[in-house]
Design a protein around this motif. Structure first.
Motif, mmCIF file in Angstrom:
data_model
loop_
_atom_site.group_PDB
_atom_site.id
_atom_site.type_symbol
_atom_site.label_atom_id
_atom_site.label_comp_id
_atom_site.label_asym_id
_atom_site.label_seq_id
_atom_site.Cartn_x
_atom_site.Cartn_y
_atom_site.Cartn_z
ATOM 1 N N TYR A 129 2.427 -39.618 49.744
ATOM 2 C CA TYR A 129 1.974 -38.555 48.842
ATOM 3 C C TYR A 129 2.889 -38.541 47.626
ATOM 4 C CZ TYR A 129 1.413 -33.809 47.089
ATOM 5 O OH TYR A 129 1.212 -32.727 46.296
ATOM 6 N N TYR A 130 2.310 -38.710 46.456
ATOM 7 C CA TYR A 130 3.072 -38.687 45.212
ATOM 8 C C TYR A 130 2.619 -37.482 44.389
ATOM 9 C CZ TYR A 130 4.267 -43.502 46.310
ATOM 10 O OH TYR A 130 4.720 -44.635 46.918
ATOM 11 N N PRO A 131 3.383 -36.420 44.342
ATOM 12 C CA PRO A 131 2.973 -35.269 43.540
ATOM 13 C C PRO A 131 3.026 -35.612 42.052
ATOM 14 C CG PRO A 131 5.163 -34.938 44.425
ATOM 15 C CD PRO A 131 4.659 -36.218 45.009
ATOM 16 N N GLN A 132 2.098 -35.026 41.290
ATOM 17 C CA GLN A 132 2.025 -35.281 39.856
ATOM 18 C C GLN A 132 2.950 -34.319 39.123
ATOM 19 O OE1 GLN A 132 -0.011 -37.845 38.518
ATOM 20 N NE2 GLN A 132 0.142 -38.297 40.682
ATOM 21 N N GLY A 133 3.384 -34.702 37.975
ATOM 22 C CA GLY A 133 4.242 -33.858 37.152
ATOM 23 C C GLY A 133 5.553 -34.540 36.878
ATOM 24 N N SER A 134 6.396 -33.848 36.128
ATOM 25 C CA SER A 134 7.697 -34.419 35.797
ATOM 26 C C SER A 134 8.774 -33.716 36.614
ATOM 27 C CB SER A 134 7.967 -34.257 34.297
ATOM 28 O OG SER A 134 7.973 -32.886 33.965
ATOM 29 N N PHE A 135 9.762 -34.476 36.992
ATOM 30 C CA PHE A 135 10.862 -33.944 37.798
ATOM 31 C C PHE A 135 12.167 -34.300 37.113
ATOM 32 C CE2 PHE A 135 7.318 -34.604 40.633
ATOM 33 C CZ PHE A 135 7.323 -33.453 41.403
ATOM 34 N N GLY A 174 22.628 -32.140 41.028
ATOM 35 C CA GLY A 174 22.218 -32.415 42.404
ATOM 36 C C GLY A 174 20.970 -31.687 42.854
ATOM 37 N N LYS A 175 20.329 -30.911 41.957
ATOM 38 C CA LYS A 175 19.105 -30.193 42.301
ATOM 39 C C LYS A 175 17.934 -30.816 41.565
ATOM 40 C CE LYS A 175 21.336 -25.750 43.015
ATOM 41 N NZ LYS A 175 21.390 -24.363 42.611
ATOM 42 N N VAL A 176 16.810 -30.964 42.275
ATOM 43 C CA VAL A 176 15.601 -31.518 41.675
ATOM 44 C C VAL A 176 14.679 -30.360 41.343
ATOM 45 C CG1 VAL A 176 13.602 -33.013 42.047
ATOM 46 C CG2 VAL A 176 15.826 -33.653 42.981
ATOM 47 N N THR A 177 14.246 -30.302 40.083
ATOM 48 C CA THR A 177 13.321 -29.258 39.668
ATOM 49 C C THR A 177 12.056 -29.906 39.126
ATOM 50 O OG1 THR A 177 14.362 -29.175 37.490
ATOM 51 C CG2 THR A 177 15.131 -27.588 39.118
ATOM 52 N N ALA A 178 10.930 -29.241 39.353
ATOM 53 C CA ALA A 178 9.631 -29.757 38.918
ATOM 54 C C ALA A 178 9.212 -29.039 37.658
ATOM 55 C CB ALA A 178 8.598 -29.548 40.017
ATOM 56 N N GLY A 179 8.607 -29.783 36.766
ATOM 57 C CA GLY A 179 8.090 -29.192 35.546
ATOM 58 C C GLY A 179 6.678 -29.689 35.302
ATOM 59 N N GLY A 180 5.782 -28.795 34.975
ATOM 60 C CA GLY A 180 4.413 -29.191 34.671
ATOM 61 C C GLY A 180 3.671 -29.737 35.874
#
Length: 192
Positions: A157-163, A168-174
């Motif tokens: 599973y590959y979620p769409q959007g930019s990361f 050390g923290k991963v945040t999702a954008g868009g």
């Protein structure tokens, strides 16, 4: 290598006529434990009485392998309608899910003149019902390593959007609701 108490080690090294039996501890998912033996008398070990007069147990031989593999043990329980587990007949308990997620521990107990000297743990695993019917209940006991015997997922599973990664923290954008499922083809030099 199995660890044994000093008294048992001395007994095994010096005694010519060794007396032993199997001890079975069946622990249900709710934590209730039941203790059984294949000996002709009840056996007391570590403060628990292993009963001989309730169920008749028969197990397959434990095999040693020189390579990494997932171990399993087949145990057959012979019972009647009057034999109970969790206040139910054994066959009913097997068929209604009472034995789901149960664990079975097998120990080899050594004794002399009806005095327990010690026990060696031989096998522990999760209970799966293989066959149930008539007077026999056949169980397959899977070792804890059985979770390692799974195929690698073919699709990921590959979620769409930019990361982005910050401190050390991963945040999702868009992130949107769409996703792509694409085949995963490992490279030959990748070790799993």
């Amino acid at each position: 290598m199995k660890a044994v108490e000093k008294a048992l080690e001395t007994y095994l090294n010096q005694e010519k006529m060794i007396q032993s039996c199997d001890l079975y501890q069946l622990t249900l998912a709710n934590g209730n434990a039941y203790y059984y033996t294949d000996a002709d008398v009840n056996i007391t070990h570590n403060g628990h009485v292993y009963r001989h007069d309730i169920l008749m147990w028969k197990r397959d031989q434990i095999k040693l392998n020189s390579q990494v593999c997932v171990d399993s043990l087949t145990v057959t329980i012979y019972c009647s309608d009057s034999d109970m587990i969790a206040s139910k007949p054994v066959m009913k308990a097997a068929l209604d899910g009472t034995l789901d997620r149960a664990r079975l521990s097998l120990k080899r107990c050594f004794f002399k003149d009806s005095m327990t000297i010690g026990a060696i743990s031989l096998f522990t695993g999760e209970v799966e019902i293989k066959k149930a019917g008539g007077l026999a209940l056949q169980l397959s006991i899977k070792a804890e390593t059985s979770g390692l015997n799974m195929d690698f997922p073919v699709r990921k599973y590959y979620p769409q959007g930019s990361f982005t990664s910050t401190d050390g923290k991963v945040t999702a954008g868009g992130v949107d609701a769409n996703a792509v499922i694409a085949p995963f083809i490992p490279r030959k030099e990748m070790l799993l």
